[in-house]
Design an enzyme around this catalytic site. Sequence first.
Site, PDB file in Angstrom:
ATOM      1  N   GLY A   1       3.094   1.710   8.234  1.00  0.00           N
ATOM      2  CA  GLY A   1       1.772   2.060   8.719  1.00  0.00           C
ATOM      3  C   GLY A   1       1.376   3.496   8.487  1.00  0.00           C
ATOM      4  O   GLY A   1       0.329   3.933   8.962  1.00  0.00           O
ATOM      5  N   GLY A   2       2.204   4.232   7.718  1.00  0.00           N
ATOM      6  CA  GLY A   2       1.843   5.608   7.404  1.00  0.00           C
ATOM      7  C   GLY A   2       0.527   5.715   6.657  1.00  0.00           C
ATOM      8  O   GLY A   2      -0.180   6.717   6.758  1.00  0.00           O
ATOM      9  N   GLY A   3       0.184   4.658   5.920  1.00  0.00           N
ATOM     10  CA  GLY A   3      -1.085   4.623   5.194  1.00  0.00           C
ATOM     11  C   GLY A   3      -2.197   3.927   5.954  1.00  0.00           C
ATOM     12  O   GLY A   3      -3.256   3.636   5.384  1.00  0.00           O
TER      13      GLY A   3
ATOM     14  N   GLU B   1      -0.717  -5.415   6.112  1.00  0.00           N
ATOM     15  CA  GLU B   1       0.644  -5.428   5.571  1.00  0.00           C
ATOM     16  C   GLU B   1       1.511  -6.418   6.336  1.00  0.00           C
ATOM     17  O   GLU B   1       2.302  -7.151   5.741  1.00  0.00           O
ATOM     18  CB  GLU B   1       1.250  -4.030   5.643  1.00  0.00           C
ATOM     19  CG  GLU B   1       0.672  -3.053   4.629  1.00  0.00           C
ATOM     20  CD  GLU B   1       1.197  -1.643   4.801  1.00  0.00           C
ATOM     21  OE1 GLU B   1       1.126  -0.877   3.828  1.00  0.00           O
ATOM     22  OE2 GLU B   1       1.671  -1.297   5.909  1.00  0.00           O
TER      23      GLU B   1
ATOM     24  N   SER C   1       2.345   5.226  -1.774  1.00  0.00           N
ATOM     25  CA  SER C   1       2.813   5.912  -2.983  1.00  0.00           C
ATOM     26  C   SER C   1       4.016   5.259  -3.642  1.00  0.00           C
ATOM     27  O   SER C   1       4.282   5.505  -4.822  1.00  0.00           O
ATOM     28  CB  SER C   1       3.145   7.373  -2.653  1.00  0.00           C
ATOM     29  OG  SER C   1       4.134   7.450  -1.640  1.00  0.00           O
TER      30      SER C   1
ATOM     31  N   THR D   1       0.843  -1.192   0.000  1.00  0.00           N
ATOM     32  CA  THR D   1       0.000   0.000   0.000  1.00  0.00           C
ATOM     33  C   THR D   1       0.878   1.241   0.000  1.00  0.00           C
ATOM     34  O   THR D   1       1.962   1.240   0.581  1.00  0.00           O
ATOM     35  CB  THR D   1      -0.890  -0.005   1.260  1.00  0.00           C
ATOM     36  OG1 THR D   1      -1.755  -1.141   1.204  1.00  0.00           O
ATOM     37  CG2 THR D   1      -1.716   1.263   1.373  1.00  0.00           C
TER      38      THR D   1
ATOM     39  N   ASP E   1       6.468  -4.126  -0.834  1.00  0.00           N
ATOM     40  CA  ASP E   1       5.797  -3.010  -0.174  1.00  0.00           C
ATOM     41  C   ASP E   1       6.810  -1.900   0.080  1.00  0.00           C
ATOM     42  O   ASP E   1       8.019  -2.090  -0.094  1.00  0.00           O
ATOM     43  CB  ASP E   1       5.188  -3.489   1.152  1.00  0.00           C
ATOM     44  CG  ASP E   1       3.994  -2.662   1.601  1.00  0.00           C
ATOM     45  OD1 ASP E   1       3.792  -1.560   1.057  1.00  0.00           O
ATOM     46  OD2 ASP E   1       3.273  -3.129   2.507  1.00  0.00           O
TER      47      ASP E   1
ATOM     48  N   ALA F   1       8.115   1.358   2.889  1.00  0.00           N
ATOM     49  CA  ALA F   1       8.391   1.476   4.322  1.00  0.00           C
ATOM     50  C   ALA F   1       8.496   2.947   4.681  1.00  0.00           C
ATOM     51  O   ALA F   1       8.800   3.789   3.831  1.00  0.00           O
ATOM     52  CB  ALA F   1       9.673   0.740   4.686  1.00  0.00           C
ATOM     53  N   ASP F   2       8.245   3.246   5.946  1.00  0.00           N
ATOM     54  CA  ASP F   2       8.353   4.621   6.436  1.00  0.00           C
ATOM     55  C   ASP F   2       9.709   4.895   7.073  1.00  0.00           C
ATOM     56  O   ASP F   2      10.202   6.020   7.025  1.00  0.00           O
ATOM     57  CB  ASP F   2       7.227   4.903   7.423  1.00  0.00           C
ATOM     58  CG  ASP F   2       5.858   4.778   6.766  1.00  0.00           C
ATOM     59  OD1 ASP F   2       5.620   5.492   5.773  1.00  0.00           O
ATOM     60  OD2 ASP F   2       5.052   3.950   7.219  1.00  0.00           O
TER      61      ASP F   2
END
Length: 239
Positions: free
Chosen positions: A108-110, A116, A36, A34, A94, A96-97
């Site tokens: 988990g920013g989204g 996830e 950008s 998930t 995926d 990552a932040d």
Amino acid sequence: MDTSQLKERVAYHAIDTLFSEGKIFDGMKIGLGTGSTAMPAVHRLAQLLSSGKLKKIYAVPTSFQTSIECEKLGIPIYSLSSQQIGGSLDLAIDGADEIDPDKNLIKGGGAALLKEKIIAYNSKEFVVIADERKKVKSMGKGFALPIEIIPEARLSITKALEAQGIEVFLREGVKKMGPVVTDNGNFIIDVKWPKAADVDPKALEESLNKITGVVENGFFTKNTPRVFIVHQDGNIEDL
């Protein structure tokens, strides 16, 4: 290149590299992330399918965002519990932040961290794509750690964390009044530790989940991912 171009570059590079290595293949079961950076990877997979280079995949999305994008692109989607998937995946990709030197992650920013993590931890290989801004020396002090919680437990969890000197912020919605509500019907709190604190992601991933009402937290430490990092000049590291 601007940030969106860098994200597309690293996503396309990762998919093309995995395809050339035979890690993306016909009939594979793949988890799709998930956000950008993950979305360009979904687009690249769709291009491989439409060109005929890739015949068929079994895709498991990690959010409504990814599900809708797959539907738009004609990628059939399944759940981890679908008969065709059987509870495990060949690979998941995926964003990552935050990524520390040991390749522990904050995600988990989204607000999709629960699914996830379920997808990542049930995949034979986990691949992360990110830009260089996501590399950090230590975690939990820059980008706040997302924690998914049962709404009824919001105040008790907040008090338990604040008693440890942790800052707690209830994530508010955008174009929606009130808090963010996850795909699972829960709330997200974002937490930060004091700068002097010793943040141990592996220990905290376990201990935070023991707080009554916590569903899952955004530390990912249990499977070391392969990481593709794009730098501002366009060069890509494969870690």
